[in-house]
Write a protein that holds these residues in place. Structure first.
Motif, mmCIF file in Angstrom:
data_model
loop_
_atom_site.group_PDB
_atom_site.id
_atom_site.type_symbol
_atom_site.label_atom_id
_atom_site.label_comp_id
_atom_site.label_asym_id
_atom_site.label_seq_id
_atom_site.Cartn_x
_atom_site.Cartn_y
_atom_site.Cartn_z
ATOM 1 N N UNK A 173 1.408 28.690 65.006
ATOM 2 C CA UNK A 173 1.038 29.879 65.392
ATOM 3 C C UNK A 173 -0.397 30.033 65.920
ATOM 4 N N UNK A 174 -1.101 28.935 65.539
ATOM 5 C CA UNK A 174 -2.688 28.801 65.822
ATOM 6 C C UNK A 174 -2.774 27.896 67.271
ATOM 7 N N UNK A 175 -1.773 27.295 67.437
ATOM 8 C CA UNK A 175 -1.955 26.623 68.639
ATOM 9 C C UNK A 175 -2.148 27.243 69.933
ATOM 10 N N UNK A 176 -3.144 26.543 70.990
ATOM 11 C CA UNK A 176 -3.328 27.110 72.095
ATOM 12 C C UNK A 176 -4.052 28.451 71.982
ATOM 13 N N UNK A 177 -4.835 28.670 70.976
ATOM 14 C CA UNK A 177 -5.624 29.935 70.664
ATOM 15 C C UNK A 177 -7.088 29.545 70.423
ATOM 16 N N UNK A 178 -7.741 28.487 70.567
ATOM 17 C CA UNK A 178 -8.995 28.251 70.670
ATOM 18 C C UNK A 178 -9.247 27.508 69.282
ATOM 19 N N UNK A 179 -8.422 27.609 68.333
ATOM 20 C CA UNK A 179 -8.609 27.367 66.985
ATOM 21 C C UNK A 179 -9.086 25.818 66.621
ATOM 22 N N UNK A 180 -8.207 24.979 67.057
ATOM 23 C CA UNK A 180 -8.592 23.628 67.204
ATOM 24 C C UNK A 180 -10.007 23.096 67.711
ATOM 25 N N UNK A 181 -10.110 23.743 68.960
ATOM 26 C CA UNK A 181 -11.480 23.421 69.574
ATOM 27 C C UNK A 181 -12.863 23.914 68.561
ATOM 28 N N UNK A 182 -12.525 24.855 68.114
ATOM 29 C CA UNK A 182 -13.603 25.605 67.122
ATOM 30 C C UNK A 182 -13.681 24.777 65.898
ATOM 31 N N UNK A 183 -12.689 24.417 65.433
ATOM 32 C CA UNK A 183 -12.655 23.641 64.143
ATOM 33 C C UNK A 183 -13.149 22.260 64.636
ATOM 34 N N UNK A 212 -7.905 18.073 76.038
ATOM 35 C CA UNK A 212 -8.681 19.059 76.723
ATOM 36 C C UNK A 212 -9.707 19.850 75.870
ATOM 37 N N UNK A 213 -9.481 20.204 74.616
ATOM 38 C CA UNK A 213 -10.090 20.692 73.620
ATOM 39 C C UNK A 213 -11.595 19.803 73.678
ATOM 40 N N UNK A 214 -11.417 18.499 73.350
ATOM 41 C CA UNK A 214 -12.681 17.462 73.190
ATOM 42 C C UNK A 214 -13.442 17.479 74.446
ATOM 43 N N UNK A 215 -12.836 17.427 75.649
ATOM 44 C CA UNK A 215 -13.558 17.435 76.991
ATOM 45 C C UNK A 215 -14.318 18.759 77.273
ATOM 46 N N UNK A 216 -13.733 19.721 76.616
ATOM 47 C CA UNK A 216 -14.378 20.944 76.696
ATOM 48 C C UNK A 216 -15.699 20.992 75.947
ATOM 49 N N UNK A 217 -15.736 20.491 74.610
ATOM 50 C CA UNK A 217 -16.848 20.228 73.830
ATOM 51 C C UNK A 217 -17.904 19.057 74.456
ATOM 52 N N UNK A 218 -17.571 18.450 75.431
ATOM 53 C CA UNK A 218 -18.484 17.543 76.023
ATOM 54 C C UNK A 218 -18.101 15.950 75.557
ATOM 55 N N UNK A 219 -16.908 15.508 74.766
ATOM 56 C CA UNK A 219 -16.553 14.540 74.764
ATOM 57 C C UNK A 219 -16.346 13.562 75.854
ATOM 58 N N UNK A 220 -16.469 12.294 75.909
ATOM 59 C CA UNK A 220 -16.072 11.684 76.991
ATOM 60 C C UNK A 220 -15.111 10.479 76.630
ATOM 61 N N UNK A 221 -14.159 10.320 77.375
ATOM 62 C CA UNK A 221 -13.273 9.216 77.449
ATOM 63 C C UNK A 221 -14.039 7.761 77.273
ATOM 64 N N UNK A 222 -13.703 7.192 76.050
ATOM 65 C CA UNK A 222 -14.430 5.817 75.863
ATOM 66 C C UNK A 222 -13.393 4.623 76.041
#
Length: 199
Positions: A108-118, A148-158
């Protein structure tokens, strides 16, 4: 308690990470030990369900008899436990490399920004509470939402190991992403400036 699909997105302040409480254990046991839980389709689905169910049962049994640990917390939305985060220091100790994990098990919390915020809260906590110079996490290329969540926060593919994972008969890459403390601090300053301009 879960949000229906049509419910408004939770405000950023409604998402938090906190220490595990005794009342979280029934929720954790229900979600983590269910072999049919939907989160299993995205969190390392290349491992056999029977072995992961056995591992999860043992893990929840351990949680029931051990105190909360700062390297492992629950994701809380409006007072309800809806997932977990964890971290571990890569060897050798003191090297400043910490690997992170995150699981939002309630769909119910997928695709709602919860994972990105956490994930944002967990990265901040890890840099503030440990000697971390760099943090990483690893997923598979089919988990596009997490990438996508990680990339939005500035992570880079290593790094990427091509076709290393088999999920439902199809091959996917193993993907590792990283974030340096200096990059996170710079991004944090930019976020503060943005909020100040909007205020």
């Amino acid at each position: 308690m879960t949000l229906p699909p049509s419910a408004p997105l939770p405000a950023p302040q409604a998402v938090s990470i906190r220490g595990r409480r005794p009342r979280d254990l029934p929720t954790l046991r229900r979600w983590l030990t269910d072999p049919q839980a939907q989160w299993r389709e995205w969190d390392a689905p290349y491992f056999h369900a029977a072995s992961t169910t056995e591992t999860m049962n043992a893990y929840v049994d351990q949680l029931a008899v051990t105190p909360p640990h700062p390297d492992e917390r629950v994701i809380d939305v409006g007072g309800v436990c809806i997932g977990m985060v964890n971290r571990s220091e890569e060897a050798p100790a003191g090297g400043g490399w910490w690997d992170l994990g995150i699981l939002v098990y309630d769909p119910a919390h997928w695709g709602r920004g919860v994972g990105t915020r956490a994930l944002e809260l967990w990265v901040t906590a890890t840099f503030e509470e440990t000697n971390a110079h760099v943090v990483t996490f690893t997923t598979w290329s089919g988990n596009e939402r997490m990438i996508r969540a990680a990339l939005r926060l500035g992570f880079r593919e290593a790094g990427r190991v091509r076709e290393a994972r088999v999920v439902r008969g199809q091959r996917y890459d193993s993907v590792r992403l990283d974030m340096l403390c200096t990059d996170w601090e710079k991004a944090d300053r930019e976020r503060v400036k943005r909020h100040e301009r909007q205020a």
